[in-house]
Design a protein around this motif. Structure first.
Motif, PDB file in Angstrom:
ATOM      1  N   VAL A 120      -1.031 -17.458  -7.334  1.00  0.00           N
ATOM      2  CA  VAL A 120       0.135 -16.625  -7.144  1.00  0.00           C
ATOM      3  C   VAL A 120      -0.902 -15.446  -6.125  1.00  0.00           C
ATOM      4  O   VAL A 120      -1.848 -15.556  -6.428  1.00  0.00           O
ATOM      5  CB  VAL A 120       0.453 -15.484  -8.147  1.00  0.00           C
ATOM      6  CG1 VAL A 120       0.905 -14.346  -7.330  1.00  0.00           C
ATOM      7  CG2 VAL A 120       1.911 -16.022  -8.615  1.00  0.00           C
ATOM      8  N   ILE A 121      -0.634 -15.386  -5.256  1.00  0.00           N
ATOM      9  CA  ILE A 121      -1.422 -14.433  -3.924  1.00  0.00           C
ATOM     10  C   ILE A 121      -1.058 -13.602  -3.734  1.00  0.00           C
ATOM     11  O   ILE A 121      -0.542 -12.783  -2.910  1.00  0.00           O
ATOM     12  CB  ILE A 121      -1.686 -15.292  -2.862  1.00  0.00           C
ATOM     13  CG1 ILE A 121      -1.826 -17.159  -2.847  1.00  0.00           C
ATOM     14  CG2 ILE A 121      -2.994 -14.534  -1.574  1.00  0.00           C
ATOM     15  CD1 ILE A 121      -1.679 -17.479  -2.271  1.00  0.00           C
ATOM     16  N   ASP A 122      -2.207 -12.164  -4.259  1.00  0.00           N
ATOM     17  CA  ASP A 122      -1.941 -10.717  -3.541  1.00  0.00           C
ATOM     18  C   ASP A 122      -2.127 -10.800  -1.895  1.00  0.00           C
ATOM     19  O   ASP A 122      -2.529 -11.135  -1.416  1.00  0.00           O
ATOM     20  CB  ASP A 122      -2.193  -9.683  -4.559  1.00  0.00           C
ATOM     21  CG  ASP A 122      -2.661 -10.250  -5.825  1.00  0.00           C
ATOM     22  OD1 ASP A 122      -1.405 -10.609  -6.015  1.00  0.00           O
ATOM     23  OD2 ASP A 122      -3.904 -10.126  -6.845  1.00  0.00           O
ATOM     24  N   LEU A 123      -0.609 -10.282  -1.942  1.00  0.00           N
ATOM     25  CA  LEU A 123      -0.118  -9.662  -0.252  1.00  0.00           C
ATOM     26  C   LEU A 123      -1.157  -8.716   0.113  1.00  0.00           C
ATOM     27  O   LEU A 123      -0.793  -7.145  -0.873  1.00  0.00           O
ATOM     28  CB  LEU A 123       0.900 -10.216   0.714  1.00  0.00           C
ATOM     29  CG  LEU A 123       1.501 -11.107   0.402  1.00  0.00           C
ATOM     30  CD1 LEU A 123       2.521 -11.956   0.786  1.00  0.00           C
ATOM     31  CD2 LEU A 123       0.409 -12.397   1.467  1.00  0.00           C
ATOM     32  N   PRO A 124      -2.020  -8.117   1.022  1.00  0.00           N
ATOM     33  CA  PRO A 124      -1.775  -6.922   1.305  1.00  0.00           C
ATOM     34  C   PRO A 124      -0.924  -5.603   1.313  1.00  0.00           C
ATOM     35  O   PRO A 124       0.659  -6.009   2.292  1.00  0.00           O
ATOM     36  CB  PRO A 124      -3.303  -6.927   2.698  1.00  0.00           C
ATOM     37  CG  PRO A 124      -2.370  -8.389   3.325  1.00  0.00           C
ATOM     38  CD  PRO A 124      -2.333  -9.106   2.054  1.00  0.00           C
ATOM     39  N   GLN A 125      -1.466  -4.538   1.504  1.00  0.00           N
ATOM     40  CA  GLN A 125      -0.146  -3.726   0.874  1.00  0.00           C
ATOM     41  C   GLN A 125      -0.499  -2.456   2.661  1.00  0.00           C
ATOM     42  O   GLN A 125      -1.988  -2.796   3.100  1.00  0.00           O
ATOM     43  CB  GLN A 125      -0.327  -2.785  -0.310  1.00  0.00           C
ATOM     44  CG  GLN A 125       0.308  -3.819  -1.132  1.00  0.00           C
ATOM     45  CD  GLN A 125       1.537  -3.873  -1.542  1.00  0.00           C
ATOM     46  OE1 GLN A 125       2.357  -3.397  -1.061  1.00  0.00           O
ATOM     47  NE2 GLN A 125       1.680  -5.585  -1.976  1.00  0.00           N
ATOM     48  N   LEU A 126       0.693  -1.871   2.835  1.00  0.00           N
ATOM     49  CA  LEU A 126       0.641  -1.158   4.359  1.00  0.00           C
ATOM     50  C   LEU A 126       0.268   0.270   3.401  1.00  0.00           C
ATOM     51  O   LEU A 126       0.709   0.211   2.269  1.00  0.00           O
ATOM     52  CB  LEU A 126       1.853  -1.594   4.702  1.00  0.00           C
ATOM     53  CG  LEU A 126       2.229  -2.434   5.433  1.00  0.00           C
ATOM     54  CD1 LEU A 126       4.139  -2.569   6.137  1.00  0.00           C
ATOM     55  CD2 LEU A 126       1.449  -2.861   6.747  1.00  0.00           C
ATOM     56  N   ALA A 127      -0.451   0.678   4.055  1.00  0.00           N
ATOM     57  CA  ALA A 127      -1.086   1.927   3.577  1.00  0.00           C
ATOM     58  C   ALA A 127       0.347   3.215   3.253  1.00  0.00           C
ATOM     59  O   ALA A 127       0.785   3.002   3.869  1.00  0.00           O
ATOM     60  CB  ALA A 127      -1.619   3.019   4.551  1.00  0.00           C
ATOM     61  N   PRO A 128       0.432   4.109   2.541  1.00  0.00           N
ATOM     62  CA  PRO A 128       1.194   4.790   2.134  1.00  0.00           C
ATOM     63  C   PRO A 128       1.528   5.634   3.616  1.00  0.00           C
ATOM     64  O   PRO A 128       0.730   6.181   4.347  1.00  0.00           O
ATOM     65  CB  PRO A 128       1.275   6.004   1.371  1.00  0.00           C
ATOM     66  CG  PRO A 128      -0.901   5.015   0.663  1.00  0.00           C
ATOM     67  CD  PRO A 128      -0.856   4.446   1.728  1.00  0.00           C
ATOM     68  N   GLY A 129       3.166   5.766   3.754  1.00  0.00           N
ATOM     69  CA  GLY A 129       3.211   6.245   4.870  1.00  0.00           C
ATOM     70  C   GLY A 129       3.001   5.870   5.805  1.00  0.00           C
ATOM     71  O   GLY A 129       4.268   5.867   7.323  1.00  0.00           O
ATOM     72  N   ARG A 130       2.856   4.198   5.996  1.00  0.00           N
ATOM     73  CA  ARG A 130       3.433   3.672   7.369  1.00  0.00           C
ATOM     74  C   ARG A 130       4.119   2.800   7.563  1.00  0.00           C
ATOM     75  O   ARG A 130       4.083   1.996   6.168  1.00  0.00           O
ATOM     76  CB  ARG A 130       1.866   3.168   7.556  1.00  0.00           C
ATOM     77  CG  ARG A 130       1.018   2.952   8.860  1.00  0.00           C
ATOM     78  CD  ARG A 130       0.208   2.297   9.070  1.00  0.00           C
ATOM     79  NE  ARG A 130      -0.843   2.418   9.948  1.00  0.00           N
ATOM     80  CZ  ARG A 130      -1.913   1.818  10.324  1.00  0.00           C
ATOM     81  NH1 ARG A 130      -2.745   1.392   9.801  1.00  0.00           N
ATOM     82  NH2 ARG A 130      -2.257   3.091  11.353  1.00  0.00           N
ATOM     83  N   GLY A 131       5.149   2.768   8.103  1.00  0.00           N
ATOM     84  CA  GLY A 131       6.205   1.737   8.208  1.00  0.00           C
ATOM     85  C   GLY A 131       6.082   0.668   9.402  1.00  0.00           C
ATOM     86  O   GLY A 131       4.538   0.470   9.688  1.00  0.00           O
ATOM     87  N   PRO A 132       6.327  -0.793   8.967  1.00  0.00           N
ATOM     88  CA  PRO A 132       6.102  -1.424   9.704  1.00  0.00           C
ATOM     89  C   PRO A 132       6.443  -1.589  11.441  1.00  0.00           C
ATOM     90  O   PRO A 132       6.047  -2.124  11.312  1.00  0.00           O
ATOM     91  CB  PRO A 132       7.900  -2.776   9.307  1.00  0.00           C
ATOM     92  CG  PRO A 132       8.623  -2.248   8.769  1.00  0.00           C
ATOM     93  CD  PRO A 132       7.698  -0.171   8.424  1.00  0.00           C
ATOM     94  N   SER A 133       7.043  -0.421  11.878  1.00  0.00           N
ATOM     95  CA  SER A 133       6.991  -0.501  13.050  1.00  0.00           C
ATOM     96  C   SER A 133       5.780   0.444  13.666  1.00  0.00           C
ATOM     97  O   SER A 133       5.170   0.314  14.840  1.00  0.00           O
ATOM     98  CB  SER A 133       8.418   0.419  13.883  1.00  0.00           C
ATOM     99  OG  SER A 133       8.036   2.046  12.688  1.00  0.00           O
ATOM    100  N   GLU A 134       4.957   1.326  12.737  1.00  0.00           N
ATOM    101  CA  GLU A 134       3.274   1.596  12.486  1.00  0.00           C
ATOM    102  C   GLU A 134       2.627   0.697  12.541  1.00  0.00           C
ATOM    103  O   GLU A 134       1.707   0.662  11.988  1.00  0.00           O
ATOM    104  CB  GLU A 134       3.239   2.541  12.375  1.00  0.00           C
ATOM    105  CG  GLU A 134       3.883   4.021  12.375  1.00  0.00           C
ATOM    106  CD  GLU A 134       4.370   5.170  11.337  1.00  0.00           C
ATOM    107  OE1 GLU A 134       3.421   5.427  10.603  1.00  0.00           O
ATOM    108  OE2 GLU A 134       5.105   6.154  11.676  1.00  0.00           O
ATOM    109  N   ALA A 135       2.057   0.019  13.981  1.00  0.00           N
ATOM    110  CA  ALA A 135       1.437  -1.219  13.984  1.00  0.00           C
ATOM    111  C   ALA A 135       0.212   0.239  14.196  1.00  0.00           C
ATOM    112  O   ALA A 135      -0.428   0.284  14.657  1.00  0.00           O
ATOM    113  CB  ALA A 135       1.807  -2.125  14.939  1.00  0.00           C
ATOM    114  N   PRO A 136      -1.323  -0.884  13.345  1.00  0.00           N
ATOM    115  CA  PRO A 136      -2.725  -0.420  14.010  1.00  0.00           C
ATOM    116  C   PRO A 136      -2.882  -0.121  15.984  1.00  0.00           C
ATOM    117  O   PRO A 136      -2.661  -1.225  16.077  1.00  0.00           O
ATOM    118  CB  PRO A 136      -3.539  -0.893  13.206  1.00  0.00           C
ATOM    119  CG  PRO A 136      -2.619  -2.156  13.092  1.00  0.00           C
ATOM    120  CD  PRO A 136      -1.556  -2.219  13.118  1.00  0.00           C
TER     121      PRO A 136
END
Length: 143
Positions: A120-136
């Motif tokens: 099982v590999i842990d995937l990085p979590q998105l920062a809280p409050g940031r949705g998938p549409s808000e890319a860096p």
């Protein structure tokens, strides 16, 4: 002085044809049967194509030869599978061979090393409050 005939001398006369048909009916392959009377298989095919009575006789001899060859096969699994023999010997040997193959396949399956469970590999979590549409933001643009 004997009279001279025209054309090629006959080398596949009636006696040679009978010898050929006897050889085919005894189970010899067509090429070997032709060689016993001193002709090529193509010559026998040509005569069969032009002489309907020889064609019929050769077909009957071929069927008889096939039957003779089948009788010469040893009883066993091969004869059961490929020639449809259902005598007691063939049925028993085919059944035993199937059983041995099944046991060997089961032994191979249990003897194989067990596979480890997937990691099982842990995937990085998105920062809280940031949705998938808000890319860096992009640091550099490709031109």
């Amino acid at each position: 002085m004997s009279p001279r005939g025209r054309g090629r001398p006959v080398n596949f006369d009636q006696t040679a044809r009978e010898q050929y048909l006897t050889a085919v009916a005894s189970g010899l392959p067509l090429a070997d049967a032709a060689a016993t009377v001193g002709i090529t298989p193509q010559w026998a095919n040509r005569v069969a194509a032009t002489d309907p009575s020889f064609h019929t006789a050769r077909d009957l001899a071929k069927k008889e030869g096939k039957r003779v060859r089948a009788e010469q096969l040893a009883h066993g699994e091969y004869r059961y599978n490929h020639h449809g023999c259902r005598c007691g010997i063939c049925c028993t040997e085919a059944s035993q061979a199937r059983t041995e193959r099944r046991h060997a396949a089961a032994a191979d399956a249990t003897a194989a090393e067990p596979q480890p469970p997937p990691e099982v590999i842990d995937l990085p979590q998105l920062a809280p409050g940031r949705g998938p549409s808000e890319a860096p933001p992009l640091l550099a643009r490709a031109s």
